[in-house]
Design a protein around this motif. Structure first.
Motif: not given
Length: 173
Positions: A16, A18, A20-21
């Protein structure tokens, strides 16, 4: 070993985008711990089609005092060219990091989550006798306490122009 590198490479390509993943992933990446002492890196530069343009080795030495660090990088390219970059790094709250160097046009700014770091910056890169300001979207993934993979996508005017991939290892790791 080659199959492990291939598996990790395929995993990274599907990751991913992002940060925060990676919140719950481990081991946690702390630049001030990983980039302390002597390190060595091996890497390549690819164009937008994936063709390898250059291969290189980097000898690194990092020093941290509190929240401020210096990372000295000496590049040795396969065509005989050498280059030196000295990063001045700062650790902020909540896993945030920033960095500058003489050839960094727009300072690096980013954040760690779990075993990943994503930061962005603009670098002045010599290309065929001219200097291009390339935007870097730089991802680092800590594999274990001694090894890290760094993948940076380079773009100009929003268009992808290439990629840099590095395998970084702590000396003695």
């Amino acid at each position: 070993m080659k199959s492990m590198i291939l598996a990790v490479s395929l995993l990274l390509m599907s990751c991913s985008t992002d940060i925060n993943d990676y919140e719950a992933s481990s081991p946690a990446l702390a630049l001030d711990r990983f980039f302390e002492g002597e390190l060595v890196a091996y890497g390549m530069v690819q164009d937008r089609t994936g063709k390898v343009l250059r291969r290189f080795k980097v000898d690194m030495v990092g020093h941290w005092e509190g929240n401020r660090g210096v990372l000295e990088e000496d590049f040795f390219y396969d065509d005989g060219e050498t280059q030196r970059r000295v990063w001045y790094l700062e650790k902020g709250p909540d896993g945030r990091y920033s960095g500058t160097a003489a050839d960094v046009v727009r300072p690096a700014s980013g954040q760690t989550r779990g075993y990943a770091l994503n930061w962005r910056y603009t670098l002045a890169v010599p290309v065929d006798g001219r200097v291009w300001h390339l935007d870097f979207n730089d991802w680092m993934y800590l594999l274990d306490e001694d090894r890290l993979i760094n993948r940076a996508v380079m773009s100009k005017w929003g268009f992808r122009v290439g990629e840099v991939t590095l395998w970084i290892e702590r000396r003695g790791g």
